[in-house]
Design a protein around this motif. Structure first.
Motif, mmCIF file in Angstrom:
data_model
loop_
_atom_site.group_PDB
_atom_site.id
_atom_site.type_symbol
_atom_site.label_atom_id
_atom_site.label_comp_id
_atom_site.label_asym_id
_atom_site.label_seq_id
_atom_site.Cartn_x
_atom_site.Cartn_y
_atom_site.Cartn_z
ATOM 1 N N LEU A 227 0.849 -1.194 0.000
ATOM 2 C CA LEU A 227 0.000 0.000 0.000
ATOM 3 C C LEU A 227 0.885 1.244 0.000
ATOM 4 O O LEU A 227 1.127 1.860 1.039
ATOM 5 N N ALA A 228 1.375 1.592 -1.178
ATOM 6 C CA ALA A 228 2.337 2.687 -1.286
ATOM 7 C C ALA A 228 1.747 4.038 -0.897
ATOM 8 O O ALA A 228 2.485 4.943 -0.487
ATOM 9 N N ASP A 229 0.434 4.190 -1.012
ATOM 10 C CA ASP A 229 -0.187 5.480 -0.712
ATOM 11 C C ASP A 229 -0.805 5.523 0.691
ATOM 12 O O ASP A 229 -1.512 6.460 1.030
ATOM 13 N N TRP A 230 -0.529 4.503 1.506
ATOM 14 C CA TRP A 230 -0.970 4.491 2.897
ATOM 15 C C TRP A 230 0.252 4.578 3.806
ATOM 16 O O TRP A 230 1.358 4.229 3.409
ATOM 17 N N GLY B 97 -11.898 8.109 8.302
ATOM 18 C CA GLY B 97 -11.092 7.592 7.208
ATOM 19 C C GLY B 97 -9.840 6.870 7.644
ATOM 20 O O GLY B 97 -9.087 6.365 6.802
ATOM 21 N N LEU B 98 -9.599 6.797 8.965
ATOM 22 C CA LEU B 98 -8.412 6.119 9.479
ATOM 23 C C LEU B 98 -8.818 4.869 10.248
ATOM 24 O O LEU B 98 -9.895 4.813 10.843
ATOM 25 N N LEU B 99 -7.944 3.880 10.245
ATOM 26 C CA LEU B 99 -8.095 2.708 11.092
ATOM 27 C C LEU B 99 -7.182 2.910 12.295
ATOM 28 O O LEU B 99 -5.962 3.011 12.139
ATOM 29 N N SER B 100 -7.762 2.998 13.488
ATOM 30 C CA SER B 100 -6.988 3.258 14.705
ATOM 31 C C SER B 100 -7.094 2.072 15.651
ATOM 32 O O SER B 100 -8.189 1.568 15.911
ATOM 33 N N GLY C 228 -3.878 4.814 7.378
ATOM 34 C CA GLY C 228 -4.731 5.498 6.416
ATOM 35 C C GLY C 228 -3.926 6.136 5.304
ATOM 36 O O GLY C 228 -2.691 5.964 5.225
ATOM 37 N N PRO C 229 -4.581 6.896 4.434
ATOM 38 C CA PRO C 229 -3.890 7.540 3.314
ATOM 39 C C PRO C 229 -2.776 8.466 3.797
ATOM 40 O O PRO C 229 -2.949 9.216 4.758
ATOM 41 N N LEU D 41 -2.664 11.466 6.793
ATOM 42 C CA LEU D 41 -1.766 11.381 7.939
ATOM 43 C C LEU D 41 -0.751 12.521 7.942
ATOM 44 O O LEU D 41 -0.451 13.096 8.995
ATOM 45 N N SER D 42 -0.226 12.862 6.780
ATOM 46 C CA SER D 42 0.767 13.940 6.695
ATOM 47 C C SER D 42 0.177 15.273 7.101
ATOM 48 O O SER D 42 0.847 16.101 7.732
ATOM 49 N N ALA D 43 -1.091 15.493 6.764
ATOM 50 C CA ALA D 43 -1.743 16.753 7.115
ATOM 51 C C ALA D 43 -1.952 16.881 8.620
ATOM 52 O O ALA D 43 -1.991 17.991 9.165
ATOM 53 N N LEU D 44 -2.056 15.739 9.311
ATOM 54 C CA LEU D 44 -2.283 15.756 10.755
ATOM 55 C C LEU D 44 -0.991 15.844 11.553
ATOM 56 O O LEU D 44 -0.999 16.246 12.716
ATOM 57 N N ALA D 45 0.122 15.445 10.956
ATOM 58 C CA ALA D 45 1.397 15.374 11.671
ATOM 59 C C ALA D 45 2.094 16.720 11.632
ATOM 60 O O ALA D 45 2.702 17.100 10.641
ATOM 61 N N ALA D 46 2.015 17.456 12.739
ATOM 62 C CA ALA D 46 2.569 18.808 12.777
ATOM 63 C C ALA D 46 3.981 18.862 13.343
ATOM 64 O O ALA D 46 4.747 19.762 13.027
#
Length: 289
Positions: A97-100, A114-117, A132-133, A137-142
């Motif tokens: 899953l290259a895009d996950w 949209g995430l599996l936690s 998840g995508p 994930l990148s948008a959430l990681a600050a």
């Protein structure tokens, strides 16, 4: 303990195992019990050599009708190739899953859609893992230092991890504390390497263990010998400044401690401690080689 801020783990990758025989395929291959994974949502396991040594270790999560394997990115292609080798004619699909991606820590606000936690199946104190995508994930990681903070957290808890703390194909699951961290089932049927691992469990023959190491100075790199006097009793795993892990012969370490010897790593005096969650102890009859 302050919850870890959410971070993306760029050194992890995901494989997907699906198809109508996915459960049966994995149940007969890896060390953990897929019945527990189905029930709890996630598990910790390994693919072993026929001689019972760890070939790959990973986390596994149930995602609908498929399973996600959370594994080091640098060897994910090798694991996929190995699973493909074992597939034969099984009705199983295998996919990278290259895009996950994989995230850990507390999600910022109500952002789980949209995430599996899942709670880390090795130790609840490690916190949540999120799949998840990559875009999400990148948008959430600050936090840019998030991966380092997570590694420090893992090391402080004394939880070892393949490639970070030991070389695959060199250690048994008991050496890596997998029997203590829900990584090995002793009740399910046969899987690759099961006979050797079961024998070690029932005969209590595990002498090496990953344990905690601390010092008053930064610890050296993985593979550095842990010494009692001039004798090696183990070697370093990963470390975060003054806290680390080491694979140590418990009998030799106990004998050295009982004799009042100083334990050192590259000239630095260190303290040894068993992880808080460990059910194993220091051996009663220690060797003094």
């Amino acid at each position: 303990m302050t919850p870890l801020a959410f971070t993306l783990l760029p050194d992890r990758a995901l494989l997907a195992v699906g198809g109508e025989e996915a459960h049966h395929f994995l149940q007969n291959l890896i060390s953990c019990d897929l019945e527990s994974v189905d029930r709890d949502g996630a598990g910790f396991g390994a693919l072993l050599t026929p001689q019972g040594k760890i070939l790959f270790d990973f986390l596994i999560a149930r995602d609908g009708e498929r399973y996600l394997i959370d594994t080091p990115a640098e060897t994910s292609a090798d694991l996929l190739k190995r699973l493909t080798f074992y597939r034969l004619r099984a009705k199983v699909t295998l996919q990278a899953l290259a895009d996950w991606g994989v995230g850990v820590g507390a999600l910022p606000g109500d952002t789980a859609e949209g995430l599996l936690s899942v709670t880390d199946p090795r130790l609840a104190a490690l916190g949540q893992r999120h799949y998840g995508p990559l875009e999400t994930l990148s948008a959430l990681a600050a936090e840019t230092d998030g991966p380092a903070a997570y590694e420090a957290h893992r090391i402080a808890l004394g939880v070892p991890q393949g490639l970070s703390d030991f070389v695959w194909s060199d250690v048994f699951p008991h050496d890596a504390d997998m029997d203590q961290l829900n990584g090995v089932s002793f009740r399910k049927g046969c899987y690759v390497g099961q006979e050797v691992v079961s024998r070690m469990q029932h005969r209590s023959t595990a002498r090496k263990r990953m344990i905690r190491v601390s010092a008053d100075a930064p610890l050296p790199a993985r593979g550095t010998p842990v010494l009692a006097g001039d004798r090696s009793i183990g070697e370093m795993g990963s470390s975060s400044r003054t806290e680390g892990l080491a694979l140590v012969r418990l009998d030799k370490a106990r004998a050295a401690l009982d004799a009042g010897e100083t334990i050192t790593v590259e000239g630095v005096s260190v303290r040894l401690a068993l992880p808080d969650w460990a059910t194993f102890g220091w051996p009663e009859g220690a060797e003094s080689e």
